[in-house]
Design a protein around this motif. Structure first.
Motif, PDB file in Angstrom:
ATOM      1  N   THR A  45     -12.962  -6.038  30.725  1.00  0.00           N
ATOM      2  CA  THR A  45     -13.866  -5.556  29.680  1.00  0.00           C
ATOM      3  C   THR A  45     -13.190  -5.415  28.338  1.00  0.00           C
ATOM      4  N   ALA A  46     -11.880  -5.665  28.269  1.00  0.00           N
ATOM      5  CA  ALA A  46     -11.151  -5.462  27.030  1.00  0.00           C
ATOM      6  C   ALA A  46     -10.178  -6.605  26.789  1.00  0.00           C
ATOM      7  N   GLU A  47      -9.916  -6.859  25.532  1.00  0.00           N
ATOM      8  CA  GLU A  47      -8.876  -7.796  25.106  1.00  0.00           C
ATOM      9  C   GLU A  47      -7.633  -6.963  24.815  1.00  0.00           C
ATOM     10  N   VAL A  48      -6.640  -7.057  25.685  1.00  0.00           N
ATOM     11  CA  VAL A  48      -5.481  -6.167  25.635  1.00  0.00           C
ATOM     12  C   VAL A  48      -4.263  -6.917  25.115  1.00  0.00           C
ATOM     13  N   THR A  49      -3.614  -6.315  24.115  1.00  0.00           N
ATOM     14  CA  THR A  49      -2.343  -6.816  23.601  1.00  0.00           C
ATOM     15  C   THR A  49      -1.342  -5.676  23.616  1.00  0.00           C
ATOM     16  N   LEU A  50      -0.169  -5.923  24.176  1.00  0.00           N
ATOM     17  CA  LEU A  50       0.903  -4.936  24.170  1.00  0.00           C
ATOM     18  C   LEU A  50       2.031  -5.446  23.290  1.00  0.00           C
ATOM     19  N   VAL A  51       2.526  -4.577  22.388  1.00  0.00           N
ATOM     20  CA  VAL A  51       3.661  -4.929  21.548  1.00  0.00           C
ATOM     21  C   VAL A  51       4.826  -4.013  21.883  1.00  0.00           C
ATOM     22  N   GLU A  52       6.018  -4.593  21.952  1.00  0.00           N
ATOM     23  CA  GLU A  52       7.236  -3.865  22.313  1.00  0.00           C
ATOM     24  C   GLU A  52       8.370  -4.306  21.396  1.00  0.00           C
ATOM     25  N   ARG A  53       9.052  -3.350  20.812  1.00  0.00           N
ATOM     26  CA  ARG A  53      10.095  -3.655  19.831  1.00  0.00           C
ATOM     27  C   ARG A  53      11.284  -4.394  20.446  1.00  0.00           C
ATOM     28  N   ASP A  54      11.533  -4.186  21.716  1.00  0.00           N
ATOM     29  CA  ASP A  54      12.683  -4.794  22.390  1.00  0.00           C
ATOM     30  C   ASP A  54      12.164  -5.651  23.538  1.00  0.00           C
ATOM     31  N   ARG A  55      12.758  -5.514  24.691  1.00  0.00           N
ATOM     32  CA  ARG A  55      12.287  -6.162  25.904  1.00  0.00           C
ATOM     33  C   ARG A  55      11.581  -5.115  26.757  1.00  0.00           C
ATOM     34  N   PRO A  56      10.398  -5.380  27.298  1.00  0.00           N
ATOM     35  CA  PRO A  56       9.705  -4.377  28.106  1.00  0.00           C
ATOM     36  C   PRO A  56      10.594  -3.816  29.209  1.00  0.00           C
ATOM     37  N   GLY A  57      10.604  -2.488  29.311  1.00  0.00           N
ATOM     38  CA  GLY A  57      11.411  -1.830  30.330  1.00  0.00           C
ATOM     39  C   GLY A  57      12.867  -1.672  29.985  1.00  0.00           C
ATOM     40  N   ALA A  58      13.275  -2.085  28.774  1.00  0.00           N
ATOM     41  CA  ALA A  58      14.693  -2.044  28.419  1.00  0.00           C
ATOM     42  C   ALA A  58      15.127  -0.700  27.867  1.00  0.00           C
ATOM     43  N   GLY A  59      14.182   0.172  27.520  1.00  0.00           N
ATOM     44  CA  GLY A  59      14.528   1.437  26.901  1.00  0.00           C
ATOM     45  C   GLY A  59      14.610   2.579  27.894  1.00  0.00           C
ATOM     46  N   THR A  60      13.888   3.648  27.596  1.00  0.00           N
ATOM     47  CA  THR A  60      13.943   4.848  28.421  1.00  0.00           C
ATOM     48  C   THR A  60      13.581   4.559  29.874  1.00  0.00           C
ATOM     49  N   SER A  61      12.556   3.765  30.097  1.00  0.00           N
ATOM     50  CA  SER A  61      12.120   3.498  31.475  1.00  0.00           C
ATOM     51  C   SER A  61      13.207   2.810  32.291  1.00  0.00           C
ATOM     52  N   GLY A  62      13.984   1.948  31.666  1.00  0.00           N
ATOM     53  CA  GLY A  62      15.040   1.246  32.383  1.00  0.00           C
ATOM     54  C   GLY A  62      16.268   2.094  32.632  1.00  0.00           C
ATOM     55  N   ALA A  63      16.458   3.140  31.810  1.00  0.00           N
ATOM     56  CA  ALA A  63      17.637   3.994  31.957  1.00  0.00           C
ATOM     57  C   ALA A  63      17.343   5.262  32.739  1.00  0.00           C
ATOM     58  N   SER A  64      16.079   5.525  33.029  1.00  0.00           N
ATOM     59  CA  SER A  64      15.674   6.784  33.637  1.00  0.00           C
ATOM     60  C   SER A  64      16.166   6.928  35.071  1.00  0.00           C
ATOM     61  N   TYR A  65      16.411   8.164  35.486  1.00  0.00           N
ATOM     62  CA  TYR A  65      16.740   8.460  36.876  1.00  0.00           C
ATOM     63  C   TYR A  65      15.558   8.144  37.794  1.00  0.00           C
ATOM     64  N   ALA A  66      14.337   8.302  37.292  1.00  0.00           N
ATOM     65  CA  ALA A  66      13.124   7.788  37.950  1.00  0.00           C
ATOM     66  C   ALA A  66      12.894   8.375  39.337  1.00  0.00           C
ATOM     67  N   TRP A  67      12.934   9.670  39.439  1.00  0.00           N
ATOM     68  CA  TRP A  67      12.667  10.409  40.673  1.00  0.00           C
ATOM     69  C   TRP A  67      11.171  10.696  40.748  1.00  0.00           C
ATOM     70  N   LEU A  68      10.494  10.190  41.766  1.00  0.00           N
ATOM     71  CA  LEU A  68       9.062  10.394  41.938  1.00  0.00           C
ATOM     72  C   LEU A  68       8.853  11.679  42.725  1.00  0.00           C
ATOM     73  N   ASN A  69       8.313  12.694  42.059  1.00  0.00           N
ATOM     74  CA  ASN A  69       8.261  14.006  42.702  1.00  0.00           C
ATOM     75  C   ASN A  69       7.232  14.919  42.059  1.00  0.00           C
ATOM     76  N   ALA A  70       6.905  15.987  42.803  1.00  0.00           N
ATOM     77  CA  ALA A  70       6.144  17.128  42.281  1.00  0.00           C
ATOM     78  C   ALA A  70       6.856  18.386  42.773  1.00  0.00           C
ATOM     79  N   ASN A  71       8.152  18.473  42.476  1.00  0.00           N
ATOM     80  CA  ASN A  71       9.041  19.425  43.122  1.00  0.00           C
ATOM     81  C   ASN A  71       9.090  20.794  42.461  1.00  0.00           C
ATOM     82  N   ASP A  72       8.343  21.003  41.389  1.00  0.00           N
ATOM     83  CA  ASP A  72       8.360  22.293  40.692  1.00  0.00           C
ATOM     84  C   ASP A  72       7.052  23.035  40.965  1.00  0.00           C
ATOM     85  N   PRO A  73       7.100  24.186  41.655  1.00  0.00           N
ATOM     86  CA  PRO A  73       5.867  24.907  41.977  1.00  0.00           C
ATOM     87  C   PRO A  73       5.448  25.924  40.929  1.00  0.00           C
TER      88      PRO A  73
END
Length: 374
Positions: free
Chosen positions: A24-52
């Motif tokens: 239903t949409a015409e989608v364009t994504l712009v990224e200054r570098d390479r996708p996934g090369a910034g914070t997402s690529g360097a993140s510890y990336a723990w999938l959790n809900a560990n804080d109550p």
């Protein structure tokens, strides 16, 4: 409907994937570098809900884990998203009591959490040998992701559905007519849009300022800022783990193809944008030394040390929703955990299908948190 997404991290990739699929949409994504090369690529990336501590936000994160399980199933159980459970142990007081209390509170919320023994732990994590007397917790519903690979997979599926992805294309400003945002300015030319989605992470405030909008994020450029952190990847070696492991002085998780990603709270806190490369490398070597204490036979070297600059909302909660006509923002800490769930919830709002009640507590214009008492 023309939608331009600014930012090719995990949030932008999940949004592009979700918005392109309905057709239903015409989608364009712009990224200054390479996708996934910034914070997402360097993140510890723990999938959790560990804080109550906040039951409502805890439930929001639990729903996000369910969204990740769905995504992983859609991709056939890829190695970039795994739910092998998490492990944590504490040795000294008051950390021992705090861990046992957290496990009890999480169990009261219905979250899979249990105290275990070193012997039973070997069924789940055969290579781990916690010290004698440690309080050991297992969180069997938790997992980890490999951010850059997840971004790549989500954007590949978005492209297959018709989305355009423009790498090496920074958004230098927002186009504004009256009070409405009408597109994005880039060095390659202007991109007109009915809706611009800001998913630019810690760089979002600078972009939003070009349309007179603000975002309450911790300033990553301030000396000693808590936004920048540090992770180190080490090459494959002995002592593999199946899921995230949190120990006093070292956090680690597996990466696809073998090896480990390492992080430590004290070294993380000592890192800011002014930290020289030599200090980053020295901290990476320190992380490897700590891993060798955990795995005495570890035969590995430091492969890469990265500064991870996190978008930190001042109250720790997501910032999601419209900020101007034609402008919608999705910025958060814990972006890896929350990305597919936020994309599912925000998609309807971006497409004009009405407000999503689950996002009501997380609007960008909510009142700021009260100042902390000294």
């Amino acid at each position: 409907m023309r939608i331009v997404i600014v930012g090719g991290g995990i949030i932008g990739a999940a949004l592009a994937d979700r918005l392109a699929r309905p057709g239903t949409a015409e989608v364009t994504l712009v990224e200054r570098d390479r996708p996934g090369a910034g914070t997402s690529g360097a993140s510890y990336a723990w999938l959790n809900a560990n804080d109550p501590a906040d039951a409502r936000y805890h439930a929001f994160r639990v729903a996000a884990l369910d969204a990740w399980r769905r995504v992983a199933a859609e991709f056939g159980g890829p190695d970039w998203a795994r739910f092998a459970g998490g492990t944590e142990w504490a040795v000294a007081e008051p950390a021992r009591d705090a861990l046992a209390e957290r496990v009890a509170r999480l169990r009261d919320l219905g979250y899979p959490a249990t105290l275990t023994t070193a012997t039973r732990l070997r069924d789940d994590e055969p290579a781990l040998r916690p010290p004698a007397g440690a309080v050991i917790a297992r969180f069997p519903g938790e997992g980890h992701a490999h951010g850059s690979a997840a971004v790549g997979a989500l954007l590949a599926r978005a492209r297959d559905a018709g989305a355009a992805v423009r790498s090496g294309t920074p958004a230098t400003g927002l186009l504004v007519r009256g009070d409405r945002v009408t597109g994005v300015r880039t060095p390659a030319g202007d991109l007109a849009a009915d809706t611009v989605v800001c998913a630019a992470g810690w760089r979002s405030p600078a972009l939003l300022a070009t349309a007179g909008a603000a975002l309450p994020l911790v300033d990553p450029e301030a000396p000693g800022s808590s936004a920048p952190g540090l992770t180190a990847a080490i090459t494959p070696g002995a002592g593999p783990v199946r899921g995230p492991v949190h120990t006093p002085g070292l956090d680690l998780r597996p990466v696809p193809g073998g090896g480990l990603l390492l992080e430590a709270a004290d070294l993380d806190a000592a890192t800011d944008l002014a930290t020289p490369r030599a200090d980053l490398d020295a901290r990476g070597a320190e992380l490897l030394d700590r891993a060798r204490v955990l795995f005495p036979d570890l035969d590995a070297r430091v492969d890469r040390v990265r500064r991870c600059v996190r978008p930190l909302p001042v109250d720790g909660r997501p910032l999601v929703g419209p900020q101007r006509p034609g402008l919608y923002t999705v910025v958060t800490h814990s972006g890896i955990t929350l990305a597919p769930h936020l994309a599912d919830l925000a998609a309807g709002e971006i497409l004009g299908e009405g407000a999503e009640p689950a996002l009501a507590p997380y609007r960008p214009d909510r009142p700021p948190p009260p100042p902390r008492r000294p």
